[in-house]
Design a protein around this motif. Structure first.
Motif, short mmCIF file in Angstrom:
data_model
loop_
_atom_site.label_atom_id
_atom_site.label_comp_id
_atom_site.label_asym_id
_atom_site.label_seq_id
_atom_site.Cartn_x
_atom_site.Cartn_y
_atom_site.Cartn_z
N THR A 65 19.37 -20.07 40.53
CA THR A 65 18.81 -20.51 39.24
C THR A 65 18.49 -19.38 38.27
OG1 THR A 65 16.58 -20.52 40.21
CG2 THR A 65 17.84 -22.60 40.27
N ARG A 106 25.17 -20.51 43.87
CA ARG A 106 25.29 -21.90 43.43
C ARG A 106 26.31 -22.65 44.28
NH1 ARG A 106 22.63 -23.35 39.28
NH2 ARG A 106 23.98 -25.10 38.73
N TYR A 109 24.56 -23.36 47.79
CA TYR A 109 23.52 -24.38 47.61
C TYR A 109 24.14 -25.71 47.18
CZ TYR A 109 19.20 -21.75 48.31
OH TYR A 109 18.16 -21.06 48.88
N VAL A 113 23.87 -29.87 48.71
CA VAL A 113 23.70 -31.12 47.98
C VAL A 113 24.87 -32.06 48.26
CG1 VAL A 113 23.54 -32.15 45.69
CG2 VAL A 113 22.29 -30.05 46.21
N PRO A 175 13.96 -37.70 42.08
CA PRO A 175 14.87 -36.66 42.63
C PRO A 175 16.31 -37.13 42.62
CG PRO A 175 12.92 -36.88 44.00
CD PRO A 175 12.86 -38.01 43.00
N PRO A 177 19.36 -35.93 43.80
CA PRO A 177 20.17 -36.04 45.02
C PRO A 177 19.79 -37.25 45.88
CG PRO A 177 19.51 -33.77 44.68
CD PRO A 177 18.75 -34.59 43.69
N VAL A 260 23.93 -35.36 40.03
CA VAL A 260 22.95 -34.29 40.16
C VAL A 260 22.88 -33.51 38.85
CG1 VAL A 260 22.38 -32.20 41.44
CG2 VAL A 260 23.39 -34.14 42.62
N THR A 264 19.77 -27.96 39.56
CA THR A 264 20.19 -28.18 40.94
C THR A 264 21.71 -28.10 41.02
OG1 THR A 264 18.32 -29.65 41.31
CG2 THR A 264 20.13 -29.76 42.88
N SER A 266 25.49 -28.64 42.39
CA SER A 266 26.38 -29.40 43.26
C SER A 266 27.80 -29.10 42.80
CB SER A 266 26.10 -30.91 43.19
OG SER A 266 26.69 -31.49 42.06
#
Length: 336
Positions: A65, A106, A109, A113, A175, A177, A260, A264, A266
């Motif tokens: 991030t 990214r 991570y 997701v 949220p 996800p 998403v 965050t 994905s």
């Protein structure tokens, strides 16, 4: 009820079910398929990368991030500074255009997701499908008709349109996800319910189920002890093929902007942001697209291997090429 009678008519006698010798037969048949083993290794590696994402990004010294404006050439519209999208010792796969966020962080991570949503949605689909299918097959005629009509409605619902509608009206504070997982899982369980119902109706006529009923066992005890083991093979097979489908659905929803949300990461959401950078920074598009492609292919091949291992009488769709011809030639030479 005689244990010998139950053992001689167990559903796992022809189709291996988890546990005991059936599990050993399943693993032996799965190991005999090299393509399935390679696919399983790829899937295991992807899951390991997703689970170890914090450790991997810590080794790189980055996170998914943090913005790095100094690595972006604003005079050129936000293209990363340096060759290959800013690839270097500090950024193993380069950085994003405009933001400078680390692509490797990214990507790993994003695997969390994408795989998490797909596996969670598959678990919901299997749970609801088996419950509705078994209840429909074991219930009265009225219950069967009611649950079957509900299942038909679920099957007829257009998944993408319904998901787009539901995701658009839910507050952004929920949220994302988790929401995507619930939406996919609650909309797309109809086919597995039909499979569970058909298999349960077949198993109801077997001798060991009739013997359990004559012994005074209740309906749900029969379902748990006698029917669920026989449902393992078709349910596991279909679930293995649902995972790549759900990964594609999550990516499509994120690509359309209702899945998403940033920051965050994905893979589908990364593709959404990368669609205008395919010339200036092609790795920004190719990395998530390649990860999606490899994951879906590996899971599809593994699903086919699981199907064949659970039902050895079915010819694998992967058996093409020279292997079969060599076996035929060897048989003809032996006969001559």
């Amino acid at each position: 009820m005689s244990e010998a009678l139950v053992a001689s008519h167990t559903p796992g006698a022809d189709t291996p079910a988890p546990g005991g010798s059936g599990a050993r037969q399943f693993w032996r048949r799965l190991r005999a398929q090299r393509a399935a083993l390679v696919a399983a290794a790829v899937v295991a590696l992807l899951v390991l990368v997703a689970l170890a994402a914090p450790l991997l990004t810590a080794l790189e010294g980055q996170d998914p991030t943090t913005y790095h404006p100094s690595l972006i050439d604003s005079a050129r519209g936000g293209v990363p500074v340096g060759s290959l999208g800013g690839l270097g010792a500090d950024h193993w796969l380069g950085v994003e255009p405009q933001t400078g966020r680390d692509l490797f962080a990214r990507l790993v991570y994003g695997a969390r997701v994408s795989l998490g949503v797909a596996l969670g949605a598959t678990a919901i689909q299997v749970t609801l499908g088996v419950l509705f299918g078994v209840a429909s097959a074991l219930g009265s005629r009225l219950v069967d008709q009611l649950l079957s009509r509900i299942t038909d409605i679920i099957v007829a619902l257009p998944l993408m349109i319904m998901a787009l509608a539901l995701l658009a009206i839910v507050p952004s504070s929920f949220p994302r996800p988790v929401l995507v997982t619930l939406v996919i899982g609650l909309i797309a369980w109809g086919n597995i319910a039909k499979i569970a119902r058909a298999q349960t109706l077949t198993l109801k006529g077997l001798d060991h189920v009739a013997a359990a009923r004559l012994s005074g066992w209740g309906t749900w005890r029969i379902a748990r002890r006698e029917l669920l083991p026989g449902l393992a093979a078709p349910v596991i097979t279909y679930a293995a093929l649902l995972v790549p489908i759900n990964i594609s659905v999550e990516a499509a929803l994120s690509f359309l902007g209702v899945g998403v949300k940033p920051p965050t990461p994905s893979w589908g959401q990364m593709l959404t942001a990368a669609d205008v950078w395919y010339q200036a920074a092609p790795q920004y598009l190719l990395l998530p697209a390649g990860a999606l492609f490899v994951t879906v292919v590996a899971l599809t091949v593994l699903g086919d291997g699981v199907r064949t291992a659970l039902d050895p009488r079915a010819a694998s769709r992967l058996r093409v090429g020279t292997g079969g011809r060599r076996a035929d030639r060897a048989a003809k030479e032996a006969a001559a």
